[in-house]
Motif scaffolding. Structure first.
Motif, PDB file in Angstrom:
ATOM      1  N   PRO A  48       0.197  -0.539  -8.656  1.00  0.00           N
ATOM      2  CA  PRO A  48      -0.930   0.260  -8.154  1.00  0.00           C
ATOM      3  C   PRO A  48      -1.557  -0.399  -6.917  1.00  0.00           C
ATOM      4  N   ILE A  49      -1.741   0.391  -5.886  1.00  0.00           N
ATOM      5  CA  ILE A  49      -2.310  -0.111  -4.632  1.00  0.00           C
ATOM      6  C   ILE A  49      -3.163   0.992  -4.014  1.00  0.00           C
ATOM      7  N   THR A  50      -4.270   0.608  -3.458  1.00  0.00           N
ATOM      8  CA  THR A  50      -5.072   1.546  -2.682  1.00  0.00           C
ATOM      9  C   THR A  50      -5.256   0.941  -1.292  1.00  0.00           C
ATOM     10  N   THR A  51      -5.265   1.788  -0.305  1.00  0.00           N
ATOM     11  CA  THR A  51      -5.488   1.302   1.057  1.00  0.00           C
ATOM     12  C   THR A  51      -6.771   1.909   1.588  1.00  0.00           C
ATOM     13  N   HIS A  52      -7.431   1.117   2.387  1.00  0.00           N
ATOM     14  CA  HIS A  52      -8.675   1.539   3.015  1.00  0.00           C
ATOM     15  C   HIS A  52      -8.539   1.217   4.497  1.00  0.00           C
ATOM     16  N   ILE A  53      -8.787   2.194   5.340  1.00  0.00           N
ATOM     17  CA  ILE A  53      -8.668   2.017   6.787  1.00  0.00           C
ATOM     18  C   ILE A  53     -10.061   2.008   7.400  1.00  0.00           C
ATOM     19  N   ILE A  54     -10.305   0.997   8.207  1.00  0.00           N
ATOM     20  CA  ILE A  54     -11.577   0.904   8.926  1.00  0.00           C
ATOM     21  C   ILE A  54     -11.259   0.919  10.414  1.00  0.00           C
ATOM     22  N   ARG A  55     -11.851   1.867  11.127  1.00  0.00           N
ATOM     23  CA  ARG A  55     -11.640   1.958  12.567  1.00  0.00           C
ATOM     24  C   ARG A  55     -12.946   1.621  13.267  1.00  0.00           C
ATOM     25  N   GLU A  56     -12.880   0.591  14.084  1.00  0.00           N
ATOM     26  CA  GLU A  56     -14.011   0.233  14.925  1.00  0.00           C
ATOM     27  C   GLU A  56     -13.607   0.540  16.361  1.00  0.00           C
ATOM     28  N   GLN A  57     -14.428   0.154  17.319  1.00  0.00           N
ATOM     29  CA  GLN A  57     -14.170   0.548  18.698  1.00  0.00           C
ATOM     30  C   GLN A  57     -12.777   0.125  19.189  1.00  0.00           C
ATOM     31  N   ARG A  58     -12.412  -1.118  19.034  1.00  0.00           N
ATOM     32  CA  ARG A  58     -11.104  -1.595  19.483  1.00  0.00           C
ATOM     33  C   ARG A  58     -10.379  -2.371  18.394  1.00  0.00           C
ATOM     34  N   THR A  59     -10.716  -2.101  17.155  1.00  0.00           N
ATOM     35  CA  THR A  59     -10.104  -2.814  16.027  1.00  0.00           C
ATOM     36  C   THR A  59      -9.797  -1.845  14.899  1.00  0.00           C
ATOM     37  N   TRP A  60      -8.624  -1.984  14.345  1.00  0.00           N
ATOM     38  CA  TRP A  60      -8.220  -1.251  13.151  1.00  0.00           C
ATOM     39  C   TRP A  60      -8.022  -2.274  12.048  1.00  0.00           C
ATOM     40  N   SER A  61      -8.590  -2.024  10.885  1.00  0.00           N
ATOM     41  CA  SER A  61      -8.377  -2.887   9.726  1.00  0.00           C
ATOM     42  C   SER A  61      -7.760  -2.047   8.618  1.00  0.00           C
ATOM     43  N   ILE A  62      -6.703  -2.568   8.036  1.00  0.00           N
ATOM     44  CA  ILE A  62      -6.074  -1.929   6.890  1.00  0.00           C
ATOM     45  C   ILE A  62      -6.239  -2.893   5.721  1.00  0.00           C
ATOM     46  N   ILE A  63      -6.982  -2.470   4.725  1.00  0.00           N
ATOM     47  CA  ILE A  63      -7.214  -3.296   3.546  1.00  0.00           C
ATOM     48  C   ILE A  63      -6.401  -2.705   2.401  1.00  0.00           C
ATOM     49  N   CYS A  64      -5.464  -3.492   1.915  1.00  0.00           N
ATOM     50  CA  CYS A  64      -4.620  -3.079   0.792  1.00  0.00           C
ATOM     51  C   CYS A  64      -5.165  -3.770  -0.449  1.00  0.00           C
ATOM     52  N   ARG A  65      -5.562  -2.989  -1.429  1.00  0.00           N
ATOM     53  CA  ARG A  65      -6.129  -3.559  -2.656  1.00  0.00           C
ATOM     54  C   ARG A  65      -5.147  -3.407  -3.802  1.00  0.00           C
ATOM     55  N   ILE A  66      -4.894  -4.560  -4.476  1.00  0.00           N
ATOM     56  CA  ILE A  66      -4.031  -4.568  -5.650  1.00  0.00           C
ATOM     57  C   ILE A  66      -4.738  -5.345  -6.758  1.00  0.00           C
ATOM     58  N   ARG A  67      -4.303  -5.102  -7.986  1.00  0.00           N
ATOM     59  CA  ARG A  67      -4.903  -5.807  -9.116  1.00  0.00           C
ATOM     60  C   ARG A  67      -4.576  -7.298  -9.028  1.00  0.00           C
ATOM     61  N   GLU A  68      -5.462  -8.110  -9.553  1.00  0.00           N
ATOM     62  CA  GLU A  68      -5.279  -9.561  -9.519  1.00  0.00           C
ATOM     63  C   GLU A  68      -3.958  -9.971 -10.159  1.00  0.00           C
ATOM     64  N   GLU A  69      -3.573  -9.309 -11.239  1.00  0.00           N
ATOM     65  CA  GLU A  69      -2.322  -9.672 -11.913  1.00  0.00           C
ATOM     66  C   GLU A  69      -1.085  -9.270 -11.104  1.00  0.00           C
ATOM     67  N   ASP A  70      -1.265  -8.486 -10.030  1.00  0.00           N
ATOM     68  CA  ASP A  70      -0.143  -8.080  -9.184  1.00  0.00           C
ATOM     69  C   ASP A  70      -0.112  -8.834  -7.856  1.00  0.00           C
ATOM     70  N   ILE A  71      -0.874  -9.901  -7.747  1.00  0.00           N
ATOM     71  CA  ILE A  71      -1.023 -10.612  -6.477  1.00  0.00           C
ATOM     72  C   ILE A  71       0.303 -11.174  -5.961  1.00  0.00           C
ATOM     73  N   GLU A  72       1.285 -11.356  -6.844  1.00  0.00           N
ATOM     74  CA  GLU A  72       2.581 -11.862  -6.383  1.00  0.00           C
ATOM     75  C   GLU A  72       3.267 -10.858  -5.444  1.00  0.00           C
ATOM     76  N   HIS A  73       2.780  -9.628  -5.377  1.00  0.00           N
ATOM     77  CA  HIS A  73       3.325  -8.616  -4.470  1.00  0.00           C
ATOM     78  C   HIS A  73       2.688  -8.667  -3.081  1.00  0.00           C
ATOM     79  N   GLN A  74       1.752  -9.562  -2.884  1.00  0.00           N
ATOM     80  CA  GLN A  74       1.055  -9.675  -1.595  1.00  0.00           C
ATOM     81  C   GLN A  74       2.030  -9.887  -0.445  1.00  0.00           C
ATOM     82  N   ASP A  75       2.957 -10.825  -0.593  1.00  0.00           N
ATOM     83  CA  ASP A  75       3.890 -11.114   0.500  1.00  0.00           C
ATOM     84  C   ASP A  75       4.783  -9.917   0.806  1.00  0.00           C
TER      85      ASP A  75
END
Length: 165
Positions: A41-68
């Motif tokens: 399970p993963i959710t993504t959140h996109i934040i757009r600022e003037q000259r910056t895009w941030s993509i935050i991918c959220r996963i459960r703590e027990e799934d952190i091995e999927h970070q890489d």
């Protein structure tokens, strides 16, 4: 074992002439694809600022091995999108364009007006030794792209309380 990642599916409309629209399409496509590709399970959140895009991918703590895996897929997606796009280019693509951040990375996407007139030193490395004396075109616009993986905080149903009117 290193997971085998599919080549990102790029929408056919990624080479959009407008720089900001092209980046928006790439970011949106990544967000949709990563949620489909990753096996947890993963959710993504996109934040757009003037000259910056941030993509935050959220996963459960027990799934952190999927970070890489998520970050590797993000890098692959950005590289493929930049190669396919006429509207933006990944700065420093001939060195290491991805700057490490805590649980993620940053990169810089730059506009390119005319490939035949572009300063390839600048696009390849992010710098030009000729600076203001360069006869080639440098990017008119640059946007920073940040991708990070964070913990998904789930609120247990038993801890939710609803106030009576």
């Amino acid at each position: 074992p290193t997971p085998v990642l599919p080549v990102p599916d790029l929408p056919e409309d990624i080479p959009i002439a407008d720089f900001a629209e092209a980046i928006a399409a790439m970011v949106k496509n990544f967000s949709q694809e990563v949620e489909r590709i990753v096996s947890v399970p993963i959710t993504t959140h996109i934040i757009r600022e003037q000259r910056t895009w941030s993509i935050i991918c959220r996963i459960r703590e027990e799934d952190i091995e999927h970070q890489d895996t998520i970050l590797l897929y993000a890098k692959s997606h950005i590289l493929c999108a930049a190669e396919a796009s006429d509207a933006f280019h990944l700065l420093g693509c001939h060195s290491d364009p991805f700057r490490p951040k805590q649980r993620g990375f940053g990169a810089v996407l730059a506009s390119m007006q005319d490939r035949s007139l572009a300063c390839w030193d600048f696009y390849a490395t992010g710098n030009c030794a000729r600076q203001n004396k360069c006869r080639w075109q440098h990017p008119v616009a640059k946007h920073r792209l940040i991708v990070v993986v964070k913990n998904l905080v789930e609120i247990p149903h038993s801890s939710l309380t609803i106030a009576a009117p």
